[in-house]
Design an enzyme around this catalytic site. Structure first.
Site, short mmCIF file in Angstrom:
data_model
loop_
_atom_site.label_atom_id
_atom_site.label_comp_id
_atom_site.label_asym_id
_atom_site.label_seq_id
_atom_site.Cartn_x
_atom_site.Cartn_y
_atom_site.Cartn_z
N GLY A 14 0.84 -1.20 0.00
CA GLY A 14 0.00 0.00 0.00
C GLY A 14 0.87 1.25 0.00
CG ASP A 71 1.18 -10.01 6.07
OD1 ASP A 71 1.31 -10.50 7.21
OD2 ASP A 71 0.24 -9.25 5.77
O1 F6P Z 1 0.03 -6.42 6.81
C1 F6P Z 1 0.42 -6.97 8.02
C2 F6P Z 1 -0.74 -7.29 8.90
O2 F6P Z 1 -0.03 -7.68 10.00
C3 F6P Z 1 -1.76 -8.32 8.45
O3 F6P Z 1 -1.35 -9.64 8.38
C4 F6P Z 1 -2.87 -8.06 9.43
O4 F6P Z 1 -4.12 -8.51 9.00
C5 F6P Z 1 -2.84 -6.58 9.51
O5 F6P Z 1 -1.52 -6.18 9.27
C6 F6P Z 1 -3.38 -5.99 10.76
O6 F6P Z 1 -3.21 -4.61 10.70
P1 F6P Z 1 -3.75 -3.56 11.78
O7 F6P Z 1 -4.34 -4.30 12.91
O8 F6P Z 1 -2.58 -2.73 12.12
O9 F6P Z 1 -4.78 -2.77 11.03
#
Ligand code: F6P
Length: 359
Positions: free
Chosen positions: A118, A141
């Site tokens: 992103g 990820d």
């Molecule tokens: O992109 C990394 C990640 O850890 C995902 O696997 C997870 O779903 C997400 O971020 C959670 O993000 P946040 O809780 O910060 O919105």
């Protein structure tokens, strides 16, 4: 004449190793006689009048082992260029123009953006609008295209492995089935690597839709061999064949991944009659001290980003390929994700050591 000045910001979900990158940037820049401004809370720090702090050698003391980021981050705000897997949105022209003005006023010659897909999509939009950007790939990820690895991933996997080591002993004592839900919305890298390293018996990932009957059969096959416990790792984005991913609607109005672990545990209990428990590892995977690999990778990435600015290779992203730190166009890293190949070598290796993918 004033010193050349560069900016750095960390964007998106945090991960271990961000501070190693910042340290690498600051120390490499200082060596060239450059100044570094750390923009605070991701791209938001670029909004007028500019929210930043000067970063020097002193600010880097002791930050290598620290999780998180000393300059803050966000995966929300005015610069979001990605709203879902493959869905892009444009950052408002006014927002980009304001950021450009702030950078111009502050005399920032190049901006290092440390983030995931992103953030790279945003970086590309800024670059197209005439802001000199260099990307540094980050995400636990490990699903970013155009780099063989992102920093943060190894630390997340180490946390999963540690959790599995602990779950093994309690699973065996109680002869239970333990389900561990880990992060990974679209890619199952964390579940796969963590599961193999932690000796899981069943690994469920988004790239391989599963079947509850197959999972129950794998658990029964273990029981037939006298192994009455089992360890299941499930990525938050995994889903059954002909089923849906499990999402939660949150107060903030968005749908978040999470909850598949409990569903899987319930289905296993119903099908096998075995006592089953679920642990959700959540943000423990994003916090804490980085592993050796992430500290080194982060340092190398930070130093390389400074070199790319010196060489004026704007619009490039640092990339890890064949054990070398190189660069690719930022554009190569956006609009698609690097997923686990279902017939790849590691999945096959896992199958060869009797790990089931529930398929
Ligand atoms: O992109 C990394 C990640 O850890 C995902 O696997 C997870 O779903 C997400 O971020 C959670 O993000 P946040 O809780 O910060 O919105």
């Amino acid at each position: 004449m004033s010193k050349p000045r560069i900016g750095v910001l960390t964007s998106g979900g945090d991960c271990p190793g961000l501070n190693a990158v910042i340290r690498g940037v600051v120390l490499a820049a200082e060596k060239l006689g450059w100044e570094v401004l750390g923009f605070l809370d991701g791209f938001e720090g670029l909004l007028p009048p500019g929210n930043y702090k000067s970063l020097g050698r002193r600010d880097t003391a002791g930050i290598m082992p620290r999780g998180g980021t000393i300059i803050g981050t966000t995966n929300r705000g005015h610069f979001v260029a990605k709203v879902g897997a493959g869905e892009r949105t444009e950052v408002a022209e006014k927002v980009i123009a304001d950021a450009r003005e702030v950078l111009k006023t502050l005399r920032v010659d190049g901006l290092i953006i440390v983030g995931g897909d992103g953030s790279m999509a945003t970086a590309q939009q800024l670059q197209d609008a005439g802001i000199n950007c260099i990307g540094v790939p980050k995400t636990i990820d490990n699903d970013l295209e155009a780099t063989a690895m992102t920093f943060g991933f190894d630390s997340a996997v180490a946390t999963v492995m540690d959790a599995l080591d602990r779950l093994h002993t309690t699973a065996t004592s109680h002869k239970r089935i333990m389900v561990l839900e880990v992060m990974g919305r679209h890619a199952g890298w964390i579940a796969l690597h963590g599961g193999v390293a932690g000796g899981a018996h069943i690994i469920l990932i988004p790239e391989i839709p599963f079947d509850y009957e197959k999972i129950a059969a794998a658990i029964q096959a273990r029981a037939d061999r006298g192994n009455l416990s089992a360890i299941v790792v499930v990525a938050e984005g995994a889903k059954p064949r002909d089923g849906q991913v499990v999402m939660r609607h949150c107060d903030e109005g968005e749908d978040r991944y999470g909850g598949i672990g409990l569903v899987v545990a319930g289905e296993i209990a119903a099908r096998t009659g075995k006592e089953t428990r679920c642990t959700v590892l959540g943000h423990l995977q994003r916090g804490g001290t980085p592993t050796t690999l992430d500290r080194i990778l982060g340092t190398r990435f930070g130093v390389k980003a400074v070199k790319l600015i010196r060489e004026k290779k704007f619009g490039s992203m640092v990339s890890y390929q064949n054990y070398q730190v190189r660069h690719v166009p930022i554009a190569d890293a956006v609009n698609r994700l690097r997923l686990v190949p279902p017939d790849g070598e590691l999945v096959q290796t896992a199958r060869d050591v009797d790990i089931s993918f529930g398929d």
